[in-house]
Motif scaffolding. Structure first.
Motif, PDB file in Angstrom:
ATOM      1  N   UNK A  77      20.648 -21.282 -21.081  1.00 44.24           N
ATOM      2  CA  UNK A  77      20.580 -21.652 -19.669  1.00 44.24           C
ATOM      3  C   UNK A  77      19.139 -21.768 -19.183  1.00 44.24           C
ATOM      4  N   UNK A  78      18.178 -21.718 -20.112  1.00 52.69           N
ATOM      5  CA  UNK A  78      16.777 -21.786 -19.758  1.00 52.69           C
ATOM      6  C   UNK A  78      16.143 -20.423 -19.584  1.00 52.69           C
ATOM      7  N   UNK A  79      16.991 -19.372 -19.552  1.00 53.95           N
ATOM      8  CA  UNK A  79      16.491 -18.001 -19.414  1.00 53.95           C
ATOM      9  C   UNK A  79      16.860 -17.125 -20.593  1.00 53.95           C
ATOM     10  N   UNK A  80      18.047 -17.388 -21.209  1.00 53.91           N
ATOM     11  CA  UNK A  80      18.569 -16.593 -22.329  1.00 53.91           C
ATOM     12  C   UNK A  80      19.330 -17.495 -23.286  1.00 53.91           C
ATOM     13  N   UNK A  81      19.463 -17.103 -24.563  1.00 56.78           N
ATOM     14  CA  UNK A  81      20.383 -17.802 -25.458  1.00 56.78           C
ATOM     15  C   UNK A  81      21.817 -17.510 -25.056  1.00 56.78           C
ATOM     16  N   UNK A  82      22.730 -18.497 -25.256  1.00 59.45           N
ATOM     17  CA  UNK A  82      24.119 -18.328 -24.853  1.00 59.45           C
ATOM     18  C   UNK A  82      25.062 -18.233 -26.047  1.00 59.45           C
ATOM     19  N   UNK A  83      25.116 -19.295 -26.885  1.00 58.79           N
ATOM     20  CA  UNK A  83      26.036 -19.283 -28.027  1.00 58.79           C
ATOM     21  C   UNK A  83      25.482 -20.153 -29.148  1.00 58.79           C
TER      22      UNK A  83
END
Length: 348
Positions: A77-83
């Motif tokens: 999301x531009x701040x953290x990895x998601x999947x």
């Protein structure tokens, strides 16, 4: 001899403006030792590929001319990895550099960014935020990019300069080049270079320090030497010509307080090099001016300046193949943070 610390970078692929958009993608990248200073990302099924701004394709050892490889990363999301995300890409067969299983070619003519853009529905642009140590980031596709803490810090993309037009590939090199229409300045004083016209400036992630063509290097190094003075000067340390007793240099958020270098680009934007990007700490007591003379001829046969990885560290550098522009932030530690502030903890 000074050894660079291993550093992690993240590769981030941002959303496109197409009707169907993909998620940004994120992957860790490591900076190698001082002997190579290559930046690698575990994009090949978790194995490292060298990031190369001048290479025209993804390459990997194989039989024949081309093969299919699996590239892997994480959505973000531009701040953290998601999947986790994996997809197939075409690679050219070639020997791998030491410490890697191949090359992620990122040149303007490269299939690499284009393949990512088409398969992941993201824009054909990317950025690098190379760290001097620790965790950094690289972005493909544009969009916001956040460093933490604090959580309410604005996206660092708000700090980007206006876009500088990219030149056509130079002398058969498919990498990235811009024009320094007003030359180079040391502490605001323009360096007198023989000849007339704009200087061609390139970018490279595979050379550790900026290289200047000989006809540009000599007046440039003389001008810096004059501006710096001799009170802290010590014997040269290969490959550098100008070295200083670092105990006599004043530390600041921008690195050592030394004369500022400005590469004055087309459109009035300056690529500014402060002490953090100009002075390499080669040992505990010595820092050297990290610009070296390039091999080869003079005149138009080679770029006047090639900006190396060290001069790109702790700046967000955006290369937009759709808009054909280069943009970049100031030196981030001068604002109290760095490329190593990206948060890669997986969002819950």
């Amino acid at each position: 001899m000074w050894q660079s610390k291993p550093a992690l970078v993240f590769l981030l692929l941002a959303v496109s403006t197409a009707a169907t958009v993909g998620k940004p993608l994120l992957t860790k990248v490591t900076k190698g030792s001082a002997s190579t200073a290559l930046y690698t990302a575990p994009l090949s099924a978790g194995r490292p590929l060298v990031l190369d701004l001048s290479a025209p394709a993804i390459t990997t050892p194989c039989s024949g001319q081309t093969t299919t490889v699996t590239l892997s990363a994480n959505s973000t999301d531009g701040s953290n990895p998601l999947s986790p995300v994996s997809f197939a890409a075409t690679a050219t067969c070639a020997a791998a550099p030491s410490g890697a299983v191949g090359v992620a070619g990122l040149a303007r003519s490269s299939a690499s960014p284009a393949q990512v853009a088409s398969t992941q529905k993201v824009a054909n642009s990317f950025a690098l935020c190379l760290p001097s140590a620790g965790v950094g980031a690289a972005i493909f596709g544009g969009g916001p990019f956040f460093l933490a803490p604090p959580a309410d810090r604005p996206a660092i993309t708000t700090l980007l300069s206006d876009g500088v037009p990219l030149r056509q590939p130079f002398s058969g090199n498919p990498g990235y080049f811009v024009s320094a229409t007003n030359g180079i300045a040391i502490d605001g004083t323009r360096v007198a270079v023989s000849g007339s016209g704009a200087l061609v400036v390139g970018l490279s992630t595979t050379i550790p320090y900026a290289q200047l063509r000989s006809d540009v290097y000599r007046p440039f190094i003389t001008a810096f030497d004059r501006a710096m003075g001799s009170s802290a000067k010590v014997a040269a340390v290969t490959p550098f010509e100008l070295c200083y007793d670092s105990s006599k240099l004043s530390p600041t958020l921008s690195g050592y307080s030394v004369p500022q270098v400005d590469v004055m680009l087309e459109g009035g934007t300056n690529w500014t090099v402060v002490g953090g990007n100009s002075m390499a700490q080669v040992n505990s007591g010595t820092a050297c001016f990290a610009f070296i003379q390039a091999g080869g001829g003079t005149g138009g046969a080679a770029p006047a300046v090639v900006i190396g990885g060290f001069q790109m560290e702790n700046k967000l550098v955006v290369l937009d193949n759709d808009k054909k522009t280069l943009s970049f932030t100031p030196y981030l530690p001068a604002r109290g943070f760095s490329c190593s502030n990206f948060n890669f903890t997986r969002a819950g």
